[in-house]
Design a protein around this motif. Structure first.
Motif, PDB file in Angstrom:
ATOM      1  N   MET A  20       0.788  -1.227   0.000  1.00 43.15           N
ATOM      2  CA  MET A  20       0.000   0.000   0.000  1.00 43.15           C
ATOM      3  C   MET A  20       0.823   1.281   0.000  1.00 43.15           C
ATOM      4  O   MET A  20       0.416   2.283  -0.595  1.00 43.15           O
ATOM      5  N   VAL A  31      -2.189  14.728  -5.166  1.00 40.91           N
ATOM      6  CA  VAL A  31      -3.040  15.666  -4.425  1.00 40.91           C
ATOM      7  C   VAL A  31      -2.254  16.904  -3.972  1.00 40.91           C
ATOM      8  O   VAL A  31      -2.843  17.932  -3.654  1.00 40.91           O
ATOM      9  N   GLY A  35      -3.059  21.110  -2.994  1.00 36.28           N
ATOM     10  CA  GLY A  35      -2.519  21.907  -1.896  1.00 36.28           C
ATOM     11  C   GLY A  35      -1.883  23.191  -2.388  1.00 36.28           C
ATOM     12  O   GLY A  35      -2.069  24.264  -1.805  1.00 36.28           O
ATOM     13  N   ILE A  36      -1.141  23.073  -3.485  1.00 36.33           N
ATOM     14  CA  ILE A  36      -0.490  24.253  -4.052  1.00 36.33           C
ATOM     15  C   ILE A  36      -1.557  25.253  -4.509  1.00 36.33           C
ATOM     16  O   ILE A  36      -1.447  26.456  -4.277  1.00 36.33           O
ATOM     17  N   GLN A  39      -3.032  26.916  -1.341  1.00 34.03           N
ATOM     18  CA  GLN A  39      -2.126  27.910  -0.759  1.00 34.03           C
ATOM     19  C   GLN A  39      -2.116  29.178  -1.612  1.00 34.03           C
ATOM     20  O   GLN A  39      -2.111  30.293  -1.099  1.00 34.03           O
ATOM     21  N   PRO A  56     -13.680  21.649   1.960  1.00 31.28           N
ATOM     22  CA  PRO A  56     -13.598  20.196   2.141  1.00 31.28           C
ATOM     23  C   PRO A  56     -14.694  19.429   1.380  1.00 31.28           C
ATOM     24  O   PRO A  56     -14.415  18.391   0.776  1.00 31.28           O
ATOM     25  N   THR A  57     -15.915  19.942   1.366  1.00 31.81           N
ATOM     26  CA  THR A  57     -16.993  19.258   0.651  1.00 31.81           C
ATOM     27  C   THR A  57     -16.752  19.315  -0.855  1.00 31.81           C
ATOM     28  O   THR A  57     -16.998  18.338  -1.570  1.00 31.81           O
ATOM     29  N   ASP A 176     -10.268  14.950  -6.690  1.00 31.13           N
ATOM     30  CA  ASP A 176     -10.011  15.909  -5.609  1.00 31.13           C
ATOM     31  C   ASP A 176      -9.264  17.135  -6.141  1.00 31.13           C
ATOM     32  O   ASP A 176      -9.604  18.274  -5.830  1.00 31.13           O
TER      33      ASP A 176
ATOM     34  N   GLY B  24     -18.211  17.603   6.109  1.00 31.10           N
ATOM     35  CA  GLY B  24     -17.427  18.542   5.314  1.00 31.10           C
ATOM     36  C   GLY B  24     -17.610  19.975   5.766  1.00 31.10           C
ATOM     37  O   GLY B  24     -16.658  20.757   5.793  1.00 31.10           O
ATOM     38  N   SER B  27     -15.757  20.475   9.011  1.00 32.73           N
ATOM     39  CA  SER B  27     -14.351  20.549   8.647  1.00 32.73           C
ATOM     40  C   SER B  27     -14.012  21.918   8.042  1.00 32.73           C
ATOM     41  O   SER B  27     -12.949  22.493   8.322  1.00 32.73           O
ATOM     42  N   LEU B  31     -11.310  24.675   8.975  1.00 34.96           N
ATOM     43  CA  LEU B  31     -10.333  25.157   7.984  1.00 34.96           C
ATOM     44  C   LEU B  31     -10.247  26.686   8.014  1.00 34.96           C
ATOM     45  O   LEU B  31      -9.177  27.271   7.867  1.00 34.96           O
ATOM     46  N   VAL B  46      -0.528  24.056   1.808  1.00 34.05           N
ATOM     47  CA  VAL B  46      -0.125  23.055   0.814  1.00 34.05           C
ATOM     48  C   VAL B  46      -0.377  21.645   1.348  1.00 34.05           C
ATOM     49  O   VAL B  46      -0.751  20.738   0.609  1.00 34.05           O
ATOM     50  N   VAL B  48      -2.706  20.655   3.539  1.00 31.53           N
ATOM     51  CA  VAL B  48      -4.074  20.333   3.980  1.00 31.53           C
ATOM     52  C   VAL B  48      -4.800  19.294   3.105  1.00 31.53           C
ATOM     53  O   VAL B  48      -5.250  18.264   3.619  1.00 31.53           O
ATOM     54  N   PRO B  49      -4.922  19.515   1.765  1.00 28.44           N
ATOM     55  CA  PRO B  49      -5.664  18.527   0.974  1.00 28.44           C
ATOM     56  C   PRO B  49      -5.004  17.153   0.971  1.00 28.44           C
ATOM     57  O   PRO B  49      -5.696  16.128   1.036  1.00 28.44           O
ATOM     58  N   VAL B  50      -3.669  17.122   0.920  1.00 28.25           N
ATOM     59  CA  VAL B  50      -2.967  15.838   0.894  1.00 28.25           C
ATOM     60  C   VAL B  50      -3.228  15.095   2.195  1.00 28.25           C
ATOM     61  O   VAL B  50      -3.495  13.888   2.208  1.00 28.25           O
ATOM     62  N   LEU B  52      -5.773  15.372   4.255  1.00 29.92           N
ATOM     63  CA  LEU B  52      -7.157  14.875   4.312  1.00 29.92           C
ATOM     64  C   LEU B  52      -7.376  13.690   3.368  1.00 29.92           C
ATOM     65  O   LEU B  52      -7.992  12.698   3.734  1.00 29.92           O
ATOM     66  N   ALA B  53      -6.839  13.780   2.142  1.00 27.77           N
ATOM     67  CA  ALA B  53      -7.039  12.708   1.163  1.00 27.77           C
ATOM     68  C   ALA B  53      -6.395  11.412   1.656  1.00 27.77           C
ATOM     69  O   ALA B  53      -6.951  10.324   1.485  1.00 27.77           O
ATOM     70  N   THR B  54      -5.227  11.547   2.299  1.00 25.99           N
ATOM     71  CA  THR B  54      -4.523  10.367   2.788  1.00 25.99           C
ATOM     72  C   THR B  54      -5.336   9.629   3.844  1.00 25.99           C
ATOM     73  O   THR B  54      -5.356   8.402   3.884  1.00 25.99           O
ATOM     74  N   ASN B  57      -7.678   7.459   2.069  1.00 24.52           N
ATOM     75  CA  ASN B  57      -7.032   6.322   1.407  1.00 24.52           C
ATOM     76  C   ASN B  57      -6.648   5.238   2.411  1.00 24.52           C
ATOM     77  O   ASN B  57      -6.883   4.052   2.175  1.00 24.52           O
ATOM     78  N   ILE B  58      -6.053   5.633   3.533  1.00 21.81           N
ATOM     79  CA  ILE B  58      -5.555   4.638   4.494  1.00 21.81           C
ATOM     80  C   ILE B  58      -6.708   3.951   5.236  1.00 21.81           C
ATOM     81  O   ILE B  58      -6.793   2.729   5.287  1.00 21.81           O
ATOM     82  N   ILE B 103       4.398  13.590   3.394  1.00 20.19           N
ATOM     83  CA  ILE B 103       3.621  14.802   3.088  1.00 20.19           C
ATOM     84  C   ILE B 103       4.407  16.050   3.489  1.00 20.19           C
ATOM     85  O   ILE B 103       4.494  17.021   2.728  1.00 20.19           O
ATOM     86  N   THR B 166     -15.067   9.160   5.545  1.00 11.80           N
ATOM     87  CA  THR B 166     -15.083  10.541   5.047  1.00 11.80           C
ATOM     88  C   THR B 166     -15.467  11.502   6.162  1.00 11.80           C
ATOM     89  O   THR B 166     -14.843  12.555   6.311  1.00 11.80           O
TER      90      THR B 166
END
Lengths: 193, 188
Positions: A20, A31, A35-36, A39, A56-57, A176, B24, B27, B31, B46, B48-50, B52-54, B57-58, B103, B166
């Motif tokens: 994994m 993703v 983030g970029i 920001q 987030p939604t 996303d 959401g 959240s 944010l 930069v 934040v989205p990574v 949350l997405a992780t 996934n995990i 990350i 989620t």
């Protein structure tokens, strides 16, 4: 390995991590683009707090809808009933349902953000502006999610890999990124008008 | 037949999506507070989205594994020292901590490459580790308790995993991220 009774097999933690972790790294790099973008839009979000509340939604829903459609298409594949004919009525019903869900959720998102604005005083945007931003960007992302879901299911099918393992996570994470880029782009245009 | 299919998908998916929407929005409110921390840690957004997405996934993968384990009778629906359960939980914890480090590093590198203002790599690492570990504990426990509870009441765990991950991931991921920036702000 498979013959040993009581062996942990695929439940061995080393094996789970080894299969994994590389995928997680790839998804993180994808993703990172979201983030970029986030920001980069910091000033816009600091000025219009209600947009931050919607983030987030916005980035999650497209992926959720893509996952729903992908897993439905995948199941139909396993059952051997799928054709890639877009005039197939059942396939059309699936796509139409995903759009109807999108309209419902993105309308509710605008209403929810507006209500939070009224309650917290973070209210610099009118309801109609929020609705336009939410529906235009949300439904654009749904279009992207639908196209990518079909593409991913087709690629999985052609390559003979299980979509649940790789293609669905990839679709979700790529959507996303699109969600973030489209939402912030549409917001900047609408607010700037 | 097509019309029935339409109605059935819509009706099945809507409650789940509305629950995710509520998560959401909570959240999002958090944010909005995280934005205030960008002054302390430039470039923070930069990650934040990574981050949350992780989480999705995990813990989505952990939930799917637990769910098929329950279906196959390989694990029992209760918190116990079952070897399979322990291994699956431990693996998701290692993945979560490991990816937190990744990350922090890739976000910091991206900021350097673009020449944007950035907090130190150490600050990013600490924020991700604090937020990652706290989120792990709450999500693993919450996921197991809710899946087992649902399974014992006759719900198909496959349908529970997505919305639980989620919703909990969005809310607790963002809350712990905010908390981590406050803790690390005091530490450094």
């Amino acid at each position: 390995m498979t013959g040993a009774p009581g062996a942990l097999g695929s439940w061995q933690y080393r094996r789970i991590v080894r299969t994994m972790f590389p995928l997680l790294v790839v998804l993180s790099v994808i993703v990172l683009l979201a983030g970029i973008t986030l920001q980069d839009a910091e000033e816009l979000l600091a000025e219009y707090g209600l947009l931050a509340i919607m983030v987030p939604t916005m980035i999650g829903t497209g992926g959720n809808l893509g996952a729903i459609l992908s897993s439905r298409l995948t199941t139909r594949f396993h059952l051997g009933v799928v054709t890639f004919d877009i005039t197939d009525r059942t396939v059309l019903a699936n796509v139409a349902a995903v759009f109807a869900l999108g309209v419902t959720i993105f309308t509710a998102l605008a209403l929810g953000a507006y209500l939070i604005g009224l309650l917290t005083g973070i209210g610099e945007l009118q309801l109609d502006t929020l609705l336009v931003i939410s529906l235009v960007s949300g439904l654009s992302v749904v279009v992207i999610a639908v196209v990518l879901s079909f593409l991913a299911t087709w690629v999985s099918y052609r390559l003979g890999i299980d979509p649940d393992d790789t293609t669905i996570p990839i679709v979700t994470n790529v959507v996303d990124v699109f969600g973030m880029v489209v939402f912030l782009g549409v917001s900047a245009i609408v607010v700037g008008l | 037949m097509a019309a029935r299919e339409f109605v059935s998908i819509y009706r099945e998916a809507l409650p789940v999506l509305l629950v995710s929407l509520a998560g959401g929005l909570v959240s999002g409110v958090v944010l909005e507070r995280v934005l205030g921390q960008v002054a302390v840690f430039p470039g923070l957004l930069v990650m934040v989205p990574v981050f949350l997405a992780t989480r999705g996934n995990i813990y989505g993968a952990l939930g799917a594994r637990i769910s098929s384990g329950l279906h196959q009778g390989l694990i029992q629906p209760r918190l116990e020292r079952n070897d399979r359960l322990v291994n699956a939980v431990f693996a998701s914890f290692i993945n979560a901590v490991g990816i937190s480090v990744v990350i922090a590093v890739i976000s910091w590198v991206a900021l350097q490459l673009m020449g944007w203002e950035s907090a130190s790599l150490l600050a990013f690492l600490l924020i991700m580790l604090v937020a990652g570990v706290l989120t792990s504990i709450v999500l693993i426990l919450g996921l197991l308790i809710l899946i087992f509870w649902g399974f014992n009441r006759g719900y198909d765990p496959d349908n529970l995993v997505g919305p639980i991950v989620t919703t909990l991931g969005d809310i607790f991921g963002m809350l712990f991220l905010l908390l981590a920036t406050m803790v690390v702000g005091v530490m450094l």
